[in-house]
Structure formats: C-alpha cells, structure tokens
Motif scaffolding. Structure first.
Motif, short mmCIF file in Angstrom:
data_model
loop_
_atom_site.label_atom_id
_atom_site.label_comp_id
_atom_site.label_asym_id
_atom_site.label_seq_id
_atom_site.Cartn_x
_atom_site.Cartn_y
_atom_site.Cartn_z
N ILE A 56 0.84 -1.20 0.00
CA ILE A 56 0.00 0.00 0.00
C ILE A 56 0.88 1.24 0.00
N TYR A 57 0.66 2.10 -1.00
CA TYR A 57 1.35 3.38 -1.09
C TYR A 57 0.30 4.49 -1.02
N PRO A 95 9.17 10.50 -3.88
CA PRO A 95 10.40 10.01 -3.25
C PRO A 95 10.15 9.11 -2.05
N LYS A 96 9.06 9.34 -1.33
CA LYS A 96 8.77 8.52 -0.15
C LYS A 96 8.27 7.12 -0.50
N HIS A 97 7.91 6.90 -1.77
CA HIS A 97 7.35 5.61 -2.19
C HIS A 97 8.48 4.66 -2.59
N GLU A 98 9.03 3.99 -1.61
CA GLU A 98 10.19 3.13 -1.83
C GLU A 98 9.86 1.98 -2.79
N TYR A 99 10.66 1.83 -3.82
CA TYR A 99 10.58 0.77 -4.83
C TYR A 99 9.38 0.88 -5.76
N ILE A 157 8.57 -0.91 -9.56
CA ILE A 157 7.43 -1.80 -9.76
C ILE A 157 6.59 -1.34 -10.94
N LEU A 158 6.33 -0.04 -11.01
CA LEU A 158 5.49 0.49 -12.08
C LEU A 158 6.13 0.31 -13.46
N ASN A 159 7.44 0.21 -13.51
CA ASN A 159 8.15 0.06 -14.78
C ASN A 159 8.40 -1.39 -15.17
N GLU A 160 8.04 -2.32 -14.31
CA GLU A 160 8.27 -3.74 -14.63
C GLU A 160 7.31 -4.18 -15.74
#
Length: 250
Positions: A80-81, A89-93, A97-100
């Motif tokens: 959950i983000y 920047p606070k959304h680690e990784y 994930i969005l680019n996979e």
C-alpha cells in the motif's frame, strides 16, 4: 480562599481520561467489531501481488476494506502506497514496480482489456489498483503520467457488491477488497480468493446491520427507480454512463 482561587483550583483538576475500548492487535479495530475471525484460515499466497495506490482520504474511513486485503494475503503480497500522485520520493521501490513489464493497471479506460484475456495469466503480475472514490481515482490517474504507460485491464463480472452498508455509484461497483479478490481469482484460476478474502467484509456488514445500520442501494438503482433524494448532476450522469460496464474500486 476567595471564589476566584476556588475556581482556579477547580480548573486545574485534570479531566478523567476517556475510556478506551480494547483494540485488536491485528486489525487495530475495537475488539467488539473485530473481523479477524473471518480472515482466511491461512494467509493466501497468490503468484501475483496487489499494489494499492491509496488516496489519503481512504485511511480516515473507519469501514475501509484495504486492511482486510492486506491481512488476508501473505506478507508482501499486498503493498500500500499513500498519496495523490505517484510515484513520490517517499514511495520506496514503487517506480521500479510500475516500470516492470509484468505490471498491469486495473482502470476502465477505452484501451483497457478484459483481465481474463491476458495472454499469460500464469505469470506473476503486479496488479495496480487505485484505492479511492471514482473522482479521487481519476485525479490520481491524471496527476501520475507514469500510469498512462502501463497496460490497462478491466474486470468484467456479474458480481454484486456485498458492501451493502455503503452507497455505491453504480450497480457494477465493487469495494477495493472485492475487486482485488475477483481479479486474483481470475488471474490465479482459483475461486478461493473470491470466496475467502471477502468473508471479513460480510462479518463487518452483518455487525453493522445488527446494530442499526441499513442496507444501501446504489445511486444508479435509486435513480432508475426514481427514489434518489437529490437532483442528479452532470458529473454523476457522466459517471453512470462511463461505468456502465466497468468496475470502480471504492
């Protein structure tokens, strides 16, 4: 001691702290309304994982369904983000994930395809869901250009929402929990996700109904039956047309 001194002393007497109800350490809800007993006997472990992009307003809702999803799935199978645009920047990784290549976005756009028509349903997908009302979801999508480049899917089902204590915009709308459960059932080819993940929602709704809540028909139903208490606006009219054959998470 004069009257002013008496009142001054009285004003400095600390108020009794409010009586706090005992909270469940798992769902963090008061024990009397805890739904943990209805969670799957063992946390479900699908190949795919759910990524929720959650509008900040959702966290304030006392009857939200995202915690049910997170506790019903294995560790790291529901991420959950929070925010109004993604990634930050606070959304680690999250950007990775969005680019996979195996990431898909559940969003009812003109280019979205039926989730059951994905070519390789046995793959481990990152299924992105926007957690918020329809206006909030549209705003998040509009402010997050990276989402526009992700393959988009939609969920076609005859399922009627079990979230009967909350008014849905249309007959086809499902809660975040129900949407994720249905999507996982189709991706995994296993109805247990649909059957087991939504049980806490049934428990929650039944408790509310037993304690004075009433069932809610969708706005679409009320409008069609001419029982909607307010004049329908242009935005709601467009929403009903645009979601006629799609699902929106709420």
């Amino acid at each position: 001691m004069d009257e002013l001194e008496v009142w001054d002393d009285l004003s400095n007497i600390p108020a009794d702290p409010p009586t706090m109800r005992e909270l469940c350490q798992n769902c963090e809800r008061p024990m009397v309304v805890c739904w943990c007993s209805a969670l799957p006997p063992q946390r479900l472990n699908p190949r795919s994982r759910i990524i929720l992009l959650q509008h900040p307003a959702e966290e304030k809702r006392c009857l939200r369904t995202a915690p049910m999803l997170k506790l019903g799935l294995s560790e790291n199978k529901c991420l959950i983000y929070k925010g109004k645009k993604f990634p930050q920047p606070k959304h680690e990784y999250l950007e990775d994930i969005l680019n996979e290549p195996n990431t898909v976005l559940l969003y009812p756009s003109k280019t979205s395809i039926d989730i059951s028509c994905l070519e390789n349903k046995c793959d481990n997908y990152n299924l992105i869901l926007i957690d918020g009302t329809w206006p909030q979801a549209k705003a998040i999508y509009a402010s997050s250009p990276i989402l526009h480049n992700i393959k988009q899917v939609k969920l076609l089902t005859n399922t009627i929402s079990s979230y009967i204590i909350r008014t849905q915009p249309t007959e086809g709308c499902l809660s975040t929990l129900e949407t994720a459960a249905e999507a996982l059932s189709q991706l995994e080819g296993d109805p247990k996700y649909r059957e087991q993940l939504v049980q806490p929602l049934h428990t929650l709704c039944q408790y509310q109904l037993d304690n004075g809540a009433v069932t809610h028909q969708s706005k679409e139903f009320l409008i069609k039956t001419k029982t909607y208490p307010k004049l329908i606006g242009k935005r709601l009219s467009r929403l009903l047309r645009s979601t006629e054959n799609s699902l929106v998470t709420t």
